[in-house]
Design a protein around this motif. Structure first.
Motif, PDB file in Angstrom:
ATOM      1  N   PRO A 232     131.596 122.419 107.684  1.00  0.00           N
ATOM      2  CA  PRO A 232     132.322 123.518 106.489  1.00  0.00           C
ATOM      3  C   PRO A 232     133.664 123.686 105.501  1.00  0.00           C
ATOM      4  CG  PRO A 232     132.979 123.047 109.084  1.00  0.00           C
ATOM      5  CD  PRO A 232     132.639 122.200 108.625  1.00  0.00           C
ATOM      6  N   PRO A 233     133.596 124.522 104.667  1.00  0.00           N
ATOM      7  CA  PRO A 233     133.759 124.680 103.360  1.00  0.00           C
ATOM      8  C   PRO A 233     135.452 124.036 103.241  1.00  0.00           C
ATOM      9  CG  PRO A 233     132.637 127.255 103.543  1.00  0.00           C
ATOM     10  CD  PRO A 233     132.514 125.821 105.008  1.00  0.00           C
ATOM     11  N   CYS A 322     129.454 131.532 106.869  1.00  0.00           N
ATOM     12  CA  CYS A 322     130.587 131.630 107.804  1.00  0.00           C
ATOM     13  C   CYS A 322     131.233 133.178 108.074  1.00  0.00           C
ATOM     14  CB  CYS A 322     132.252 131.680 106.815  1.00  0.00           C
ATOM     15  SG  CYS A 322     132.492 130.175 106.693  1.00  0.00           S
TER      16      CYS A 322
HETATM   17  S1  SF4 Z   1     134.575 131.014 108.925  1.00  0.00           S
HETATM   18 FE1  SF4 Z   1     136.431 129.907 107.917  1.00  0.00          FE
HETATM   19  S2  SF4 Z   1     137.533 128.600 109.538  1.00  0.00           S
HETATM   20 FE2  SF4 Z   1     135.197 129.631 109.816  1.00  0.00          FE
HETATM   21  S3  SF4 Z   1     134.185 127.669 109.300  1.00  0.00           S
HETATM   22 FE3  SF4 Z   1     133.707 129.254 107.213  1.00  0.00          FE
HETATM   23  S4  SF4 Z   1     135.806 128.682 105.888  1.00  0.00           S
HETATM   24 FE4  SF4 Z   1     136.083 127.415 108.271  1.00  0.00          FE
END
Ligand code: SF4
Length: 355
Positions: A232-233, A322
């Motif tokens: 994930p980012p 996300c």
């Molecule tokens: S929403 Fe934010 S915390 Fe959740 S995976 Fe995406 S970048 Fe990560």
């Protein structure tokens, strides 16, 4: 029905042969158990080995097992199954046509009923889009993009390719890989099919068998694949900072270390991945990772949720995916699910190959 149809049941001519023979699928599923069994073998092979298995000695059984397999896949109607099934049909087809095209003309005409490259390209409407060059092949850029879109390896990106006058240069093995993509698209086309209830009722037991195989697969599939490009980012950003040697606040170090632990990395591997960070220090990293893992503490900690990440300011560079998940692990799981398994290279494998 010809052996070529059995070997390549997704060819248009194979479908026409089935139509011409006026095959009634209701009769097939009720009175041809060998066909249903071979259809199941295709699907179970796809789940277990990413391959649909050896051809049945009887052409009719082999050819009809393909539409019956598509029917069962449609009845079970699980995204993971459809994806794995289409991938396995394409992969098996790729191995077969790579082999068949290598055979001498004489052998081909006897055993394989003349599969030729021209026939293969024409089958997928690629004849106009591909031409032979002294160095390999040139493919129309639009066709290339449509077929290479799912490929993750950077070498397939257009920016990494010689492009001239609207054509992309490729080698023969790459041409066959693109044709396999066309097979995958064709196999997936129209799935799930609308299946008449009378056929669905006949295949209840077979569907239960496939669902059980799918459940086993899910249980075995602990997330233990390390593909940093699919992180994930937020985790990619933290890993980047670690590798650049930047200072990370305690909650950020905790987040990345717990994520890497959750995806199955050992303490040694995490230390290796962090490599260069002088601020982190090997000993401190080991201590913290062991602590998170529960080896030097009473509890094993899990990765913080997106809500917690957001509250600490660690949620960065959010993308479309996300918006649909609530936990960084769910993000990664979805990315792995959607990825073409053949294209996934575990970071640990890369380390082995590079060493
Ligand atoms: S929403 Fe934010 S915390 Fe959740 S995976 Fe995406 S970048 Fe990560």
């Amino acid at each position: 029905m010809r052996p070529l149809h059995a070997r390549y049941p997704f060819f248009r001519s194979a479908r026409e042969a089935v139509e011409e023979a006026e095959v009634d699928l209701v009769n097939v599923v009720t009175s041809e158990p060998a066909v249903v069994e071979r259809a199941l073998e295709r699907i179970e092979g796809a789940l277990e080995d990413a391959d649909v298995g050896e051809t049945h000695r009887r052409t009719r059984v082999e050819l009809l097992s393909y539409p019956v397999a598509r029917v069962i896949v449609s009845l079970v109607d699980e995204h993971l199954l459809t994806r794995k099934y289409a991938f396995a049909e394409a992969r098996t087809a790729h191995d077969r046509f790579a082999y068949d095209l290598e055979q001498s003309v004489e052998l081909r005409s006897v055993q394989r009923q003349q599969l030729t490259q021209d026939l293969l390209l024409a089958e997928f409407d690629l004849a106009e889009a591909v031409r032979e060059t002294p160095d390999g092949y040139a493919v129309n850029v639009g066709t290339y993009l449509a077929l290479a879109a799912d490929k993750r390896n950077p070498e397939w990106r257009l920016v990494n390719r010689p492009v001239r006058d609207g054509e992309v240069s490729i080698q023969r093995s790459e041409l066959l890989a693109l044709v396999a993509q066309a097979v995958k698209q064709r196999v997936s086309e129209g799935l799930p099919l609308a299946v008449p209830a009378v056929i669905g009722d006949e295949l209840t037991d077979e569907c239960a068998r496939v669902r059980a195989a799918l459940a086993d697969l899910d249980l075995m599939r602990d997330i233990d694949t390390v593909v940093p490009e699919l992180f994930p980012p937020c985790m990619r950003a933290l890993l980047d900072q670690v590798q650049k040697g930047e200072h990370l606040a305690h909650h950020s170090r905790f987040a990345i270390a717990s994520f890497l632990t959750s995806i199955g990395m050992t303490t040694d591997e995490i230390v290796d991945l962090f490599e260069v960070n002088p601020g982190f220090g090997e000993e401190a990293t080991r201590y913290q990772v062991d602590h998170i893992r529960g080896e030097t503490s009473p509890t094993a900690y899990s990765t913080p949720s997106c809500a917690t990440m957001q509250s600490y300011g660690d949620c960065v560079n959010m993308d479309d995916l996300c918006e649909t998940i609530a936990h960084p692990m769910a993000y990664y799981e979805k990315k792995l699910d959607d990825a073409d398994e053949d294209e996934l290279t575990d970071w640990r494998e890369q380390q082995t190959t590079n060493s």
